[in-house]
Design an enzyme around this catalytic site. Structure first.
Site, PDB file in Angstrom:
ATOM      1  N   CYS A 231      23.668  60.832  40.413  1.00  0.00           N
ATOM      2  CA  CYS A 231      24.538  61.932  40.811  1.00  0.00           C
ATOM      3  C   CYS A 231      23.795  62.828  41.793  1.00  0.00           C
ATOM      4  O   CYS A 231      22.616  62.644  42.063  1.00  0.00           O
ATOM      5  CB  CYS A 231      24.950  62.740  39.589  1.00  0.00           C
ATOM      6  SG  CYS A 231      25.563  61.753  38.211  1.00  0.00           S
TER       7      CYS A 231
ATOM      8  N   ARG B 199      24.521  58.958  47.289  1.00  0.00           N
ATOM      9  CA  ARG B 199      23.949  58.642  45.986  1.00  0.00           C
ATOM     10  C   ARG B 199      24.960  57.977  45.049  1.00  0.00           C
ATOM     11  O   ARG B 199      24.596  57.482  43.997  1.00  0.00           O
ATOM     12  CB  ARG B 199      23.401  59.919  45.337  1.00  0.00           C
ATOM     13  CG  ARG B 199      22.249  60.528  46.117  1.00  0.00           C
ATOM     14  CD  ARG B 199      21.883  61.890  45.563  1.00  0.00           C
ATOM     15  NE  ARG B 199      21.225  61.801  44.272  1.00  0.00           N
ATOM     16  CZ  ARG B 199      19.912  61.753  44.095  1.00  0.00           C
ATOM     17  NH1 ARG B 199      19.112  61.752  45.137  1.00  0.00           N
ATOM     18  NH2 ARG B 199      19.401  61.698  42.883  1.00  0.00           N
TER      19      ARG B 199
ATOM     20  N   TRP C 232      28.563  60.518  38.815  1.00  0.00           N
ATOM     21  CA  TRP C 232      28.749  59.068  38.677  1.00  0.00           C
ATOM     22  C   TRP C 232      28.869  58.799  37.191  1.00  0.00           C
ATOM     23  O   TRP C 232      27.951  59.039  36.424  1.00  0.00           O
ATOM     24  CB  TRP C 232      27.550  58.330  39.273  1.00  0.00           C
ATOM     25  CG  TRP C 232      27.728  56.858  39.480  1.00  0.00           C
ATOM     26  CD1 TRP C 232      28.302  56.237  40.550  1.00  0.00           C
ATOM     27  CD2 TRP C 232      27.268  55.804  38.617  1.00  0.00           C
ATOM     28  NE1 TRP C 232      28.244  54.879  40.398  1.00  0.00           N
ATOM     29  CE2 TRP C 232      27.612  54.578  39.214  1.00  0.00           C
ATOM     30  CE3 TRP C 232      26.614  55.784  37.384  1.00  0.00           C
ATOM     31  CZ2 TRP C 232      27.332  53.351  38.639  1.00  0.00           C
ATOM     32  CZ3 TRP C 232      26.331  54.555  36.809  1.00  0.00           C
ATOM     33  CH2 TRP C 232      26.684  53.364  37.430  1.00  0.00           C
TER      34      TRP C 232
ATOM     35  N   ASN D 263      22.093  66.010  36.184  1.00  0.00           N
ATOM     36  CA  ASN D 263      21.822  64.610  36.522  1.00  0.00           C
ATOM     37  C   ASN D 263      21.017  63.994  35.392  1.00  0.00           C
ATOM     38  O   ASN D 263      20.122  64.645  34.833  1.00  0.00           O
ATOM     39  CB  ASN D 263      20.977  64.499  37.796  1.00  0.00           C
ATOM     40  CG  ASN D 263      21.779  64.758  39.045  1.00  0.00           C
ATOM     41  OD1 ASN D 263      22.983  64.928  38.992  1.00  0.00           O
ATOM     42  ND2 ASN D 263      21.099  64.802  40.174  1.00  0.00           N
ATOM     43  N   GLY D 264      21.258  62.720  35.079  1.00  0.00           N
ATOM     44  CA  GLY D 264      20.467  62.037  34.066  1.00  0.00           C
ATOM     45  C   GLY D 264      21.294  61.704  32.835  1.00  0.00           C
ATOM     46  O   GLY D 264      22.524  61.737  32.852  1.00  0.00           O
TER      47      GLY D 264
ATOM     48  N   GLU E 216      17.543  38.449  49.155  1.00  0.00           N
ATOM     49  CA  GLU E 216      17.912  39.742  49.728  1.00  0.00           C
ATOM     50  C   GLU E 216      19.220  39.642  50.519  1.00  0.00           C
ATOM     51  O   GLU E 216      20.075  40.531  50.433  1.00  0.00           O
ATOM     52  CB  GLU E 216      16.780  40.244  50.630  1.00  0.00           C
ATOM     53  CG  GLU E 216      17.059  41.544  51.356  1.00  0.00           C
ATOM     54  CD  GLU E 216      17.224  42.746  50.449  1.00  0.00           C
ATOM     55  OE1 GLU E 216      17.685  43.797  50.938  1.00  0.00           O
ATOM     56  OE2 GLU E 216      16.905  42.650  49.246  1.00  0.00           O
TER      57      GLU E 216
ATOM     58  N   LYS F 123      22.628  41.802  49.648  1.00  0.00           N
ATOM     59  CA  LYS F 123      23.340  42.662  50.597  1.00  0.00           C
ATOM     60  C   LYS F 123      24.822  42.301  50.654  1.00  0.00           C
ATOM     61  O   LYS F 123      25.692  43.174  50.701  1.00  0.00           O
ATOM     62  CB  LYS F 123      22.713  42.537  51.996  1.00  0.00           C
ATOM     63  CG  LYS F 123      21.369  43.212  52.123  1.00  0.00           C
ATOM     64  CD  LYS F 123      21.529  44.712  52.081  1.00  0.00           C
ATOM     65  CE  LYS F 123      20.175  45.392  51.935  1.00  0.00           C
ATOM     66  NZ  LYS F 123      19.646  45.323  50.566  1.00  0.00           N
TER      67      LYS F 123
ATOM     68  N   GLU G 235      26.494  43.521  47.489  1.00  0.00           N
ATOM     69  CA  GLU G 235      26.553  44.978  47.375  1.00  0.00           C
ATOM     70  C   GLU G 235      27.698  45.586  48.167  1.00  0.00           C
ATOM     71  O   GLU G 235      28.413  46.464  47.668  1.00  0.00           O
ATOM     72  CB  GLU G 235      25.239  45.593  47.872  1.00  0.00           C
ATOM     73  CG  GLU G 235      24.080  45.506  46.908  1.00  0.00           C
ATOM     74  CD  GLU G 235      22.845  46.159  47.485  1.00  0.00           C
ATOM     75  OE1 GLU G 235      22.301  47.062  46.830  1.00  0.00           O
ATOM     76  OE2 GLU G 235      22.413  45.785  48.594  1.00  0.00           O
TER      77      GLU G 235
ATOM     78  N   HIS H  27      18.741  20.953  41.499  1.00  0.00           N
ATOM     79  CA  HIS H  27      18.552  21.380  40.115  1.00  0.00           C
ATOM     80  C   HIS H  27      19.706  22.260  39.637  1.00  0.00           C
ATOM     81  O   HIS H  27      19.536  23.036  38.698  1.00  0.00           O
ATOM     82  CB  HIS H  27      17.219  22.106  39.966  1.00  0.00           C
ATOM     83  CG  HIS H  27      16.036  21.241  40.255  1.00  0.00           C
ATOM     84  ND1 HIS H  27      15.476  20.395  39.329  1.00  0.00           N
ATOM     85  CD2 HIS H  27      15.332  21.057  41.403  1.00  0.00           C
ATOM     86  CE1 HIS H  27      14.467  19.747  39.859  1.00  0.00           C
ATOM     87  NE2 HIS H  27      14.356  20.130  41.127  1.00  0.00           N
TER      88      HIS H  27
END
Length: 607
Positions: free
Chosen positions: A2, A27, A72, A97-98, A480, A484, A487, A503
């Site tokens: 947040c 954020r 959030w 926050n937290g 990576e 991306k 995301e 495999h």
């Protein structure tokens, strides 16, 4: 995750609070709100929506003391009742926050005392607890300190009280908090980005600190209740570094800032010849004597660590272990004395990483080396050795320039380690340094591929699944690239070492599974060609990014793009760039919120 911001001033703070929240939108959040105190008048405004919605409803408000928040959701769904600020009793308003781990016990205790809870959040317990502890006292700071002693978990909080409109209290434990110093006004926020248009004089609070902000100054009390002095620093970051400028999204802007970020990160390293002294006093001895390397990181930083393992093992022969921070701390084991533990983080405040670092110290006589983008973060203060990247502010949730500068820092480290241990001839060390010097120009060349990558993205946006393949240092880059795409484009994507095809992943390959392959001209080229032929034989559509001189090996693939640069040891960095562009333009084609992808946040400060 947040964002919080607070201000007390001789002028109206509402525009400051709203502008600060807007600069913290990266954020991640799902609701927003603010609270104002002025001459014993108390105003609270909350919306289950964006800061723009809050600003529209707050257009007529004014006040000289206030706090604001972007939430959030963790406890309770994203709605107005769960949005911050939260009311304690009838006169306390807080932002938080937290996560408060003992909120259920506090809720039961406070309910028994007659407090009524109107939200599902853990945060509301803080507000009622402060109200209870304040009682008839005039000492708001003492009440906040008393509440901190009862709270379990990680938090940064801001507190205002109707009966004390001349002050704002803020405090931190585990979550970051910075003070901004002005003339006739003072500020706090969870990130310096929120404060840059207001001031560049900042104080980073230590863990356990409480600060009382008044118009004419600040007072800080440490975790022991003693008055503390914290150094004020001038933050040399331009206020417009968090502005979009000519670009469509921050992610695009930050992709194209990478040549400059790498140049800045490399400046001192090239000047000193990639030597151990770059990492601080005692680095030379630590590098020369360490028996092993342990890397801990999360997300993209973890992928950077996986790349570095190849360099370090090849150039020094040292054993290297790379761990996801959230897994490392829950495994039992010992660290060999003298082990160098490298912690990689953009923010330096990632909760799982900080816990892993502290766990490593408990497991042996180790040295902690931080690679971080924030000079005064918790991680940098707790580390023995440090390399600061110079990525600047990164607004987009999906890391781009922070990731690339981490790779640069790790390459510099691997070179310095080889020099300190005398495992490479001077001529080889010189070649490694020369490659770094050429990197910014190579980045610019790779970014010139944007238009070609857009054509790939147009096609890729029609698929629901994608595989990324690579070998050697490009295996982590395949991971990576897949991350991306997941995301920001919301396409299911997986990265694999190309040799793993048989495999399991090969079972997924058909005409509806595009396979993206990064190719370098090295000893593994022939094997990678065989992997590509396996995909083609199953009807898979292969998209190949090929270094010069390798194109002839990939006749008949669905799409082939020859990149302008032969990356050599730095191929992991140069090949990252087109994959970033591919994810970005695919997301644009799909119409997603590129800079603020759903369910994600920039800084993960809770477990």
């Amino acid at each position: 995750m947040c964002g919080i911001v607070g201000a007390i001033s001789d002028r109206n703070v509402v525009p400051m609070l709203l502008a600060g929240l807007a600069r913290l939108e990266y954020r991640g959040y799902d609701s927003s709100g603010l609270a104002l105190m002025d001459a014993r008048d108390m105003t609270r405004l909350r919306v289950a929506g964006r800061v723009a919605d809050l600003a529209q409803r707050a257009a007529s408000l004014s006040g000289h003391c206030g706090v604001a928040h972007t939430r959030w959701a963790t406890h309770g769904e994203p709605n107005e009742a769960n949005a911050h600020p939260h009311l304690g009793g009838d006169n306390i308003l807080i932002v938080h926050n937290g996560i408060i781990e003992n909120h259920r016990e506090l809720r039961q205790e406070l309910t028994a005392r007659g407090y009524r809870f109107t939200s599902e959040t853990d945060s509301e317990a803080i507000a009622h607890l402060i109200h209870h502890l304040l009682g008839d006292s005039d000492d708001l700071l003492a009440a906040v300190r008393g509440a901190m002693q009862r709270l379990q978990g990680a938090f940064a909080i801001g507190v205002v009280c109707r009966d004390h409109p001349d002050r704002v209290i803020c405090a931190r434990r585990g979550s970051p908090l910075v003070l901004g110093l002005g003339f006739g006004e003072q500020f706090f926020a969870s990130d310096i980005a929120a404060l840059l248009p207001l001031t560049q004089r900042m104080i980073h609070l230590e863990d356990g600190d409480i600060a009382e902000l008044r118009r004419d100054g600040i007072r800080i009390v440490d975790q022991h209740g003693e008055t503390a002095t914290r150094a004020a620093r001038t933050v040399d970051v331009a206020a417009d570094s968090a502005e979009l400028g000519q670009y469509r999204h921050f992610m695009q802007k930050e992709i194209f800032e990478q040549a400059g970020a790498v140049t800045d990160t490399l400046a001192r390293a090239l000047e000193l010849g990639c030597r151990a002294e770059l990492f601080g006093p005692g680095a030379e001895a630590a590098f020369a004597q360490t028996p092993a390397i342990r890397i801990v990181a999360c997300g993209s930083s973890y992928h950077a660590g996986l790349v570095a393992r190849y360099w370090i093992e090849e150039w020094t022969g040292l054993p290297v272990s790379v761990d996801i921070a959230s897994e490392y701390r829950y495994r039992n084991g010992r660290e060999q004395d003298g082990t160098l533990v490298i912690a990689i983080s953009q923010s330096g405040e990632t909760a799982d990483l900080l816990a892993a670092v502290r766990t490593a110290r408990e497991r042996g006589d180790v040295r902690i080396m931080a690679i971080c983008n924030v000079a005064h973060a918790t991680l940098t203060r707790e580390a023995d050795l440090l390399f600061l990247t110079q990525a600047g502010i990164e607004v987009g949730v999906a890391s781009t320039k922070a990731f690339l500068t981490q790779l640069v820092a790790l390459y510099v480290f691997a070179t310095a380690l080889a020099r300190a241990r005398q495992t490479l001839p001077n001529a080889d060390l010189a070649r490694l340094g020369d490659a770094l010097a050429a990197l910014p120009a190579q980045i610019a060349q790779m970014l010139a591929l944007e238009q070609d990558i857009e054509h790939w993205a147009q096609e890729l946006s029609h698929y629901d699944h994608t595989l990324f393949l690579g070998r050697h240092t490009l295996y982590p880059i395949a991971l990576e690239g897949a991350l991306k795409l997941k995301e920001i484009a919301y396409i299911h994507a997986e990265g694999y070492a190309a040799g793993e095809l048989k495999h399991g992943p090969l079972a997924l390959v058909d005409e509806n599974m595009p396979v993206i392959v990064c190719v370098t001209r090295d000893a593994l080229l022939e094997k990678l060609v065989s992997n590509v032929r396996e995909v083609q034989a199953r009807g898979g559509k292969v998209f190949v990014l090929a270094e010069p001189g390798t194109e002839a090996e990939f006749d008949g693939v669905h799409r082939l793009l020859t990149v302008p640069v032969e990356g050599g040891n730095l191929a992991a960095l140069t090949m990252t760039l087109p994959l970033q562009l591919l994810a970005y333009h695919t997301a644009c084609r799909k119409g997603t919120d590129v800079d603020k992808p759903r369910n994600l946040a920039k800084s993960v400060t809770v477990e």
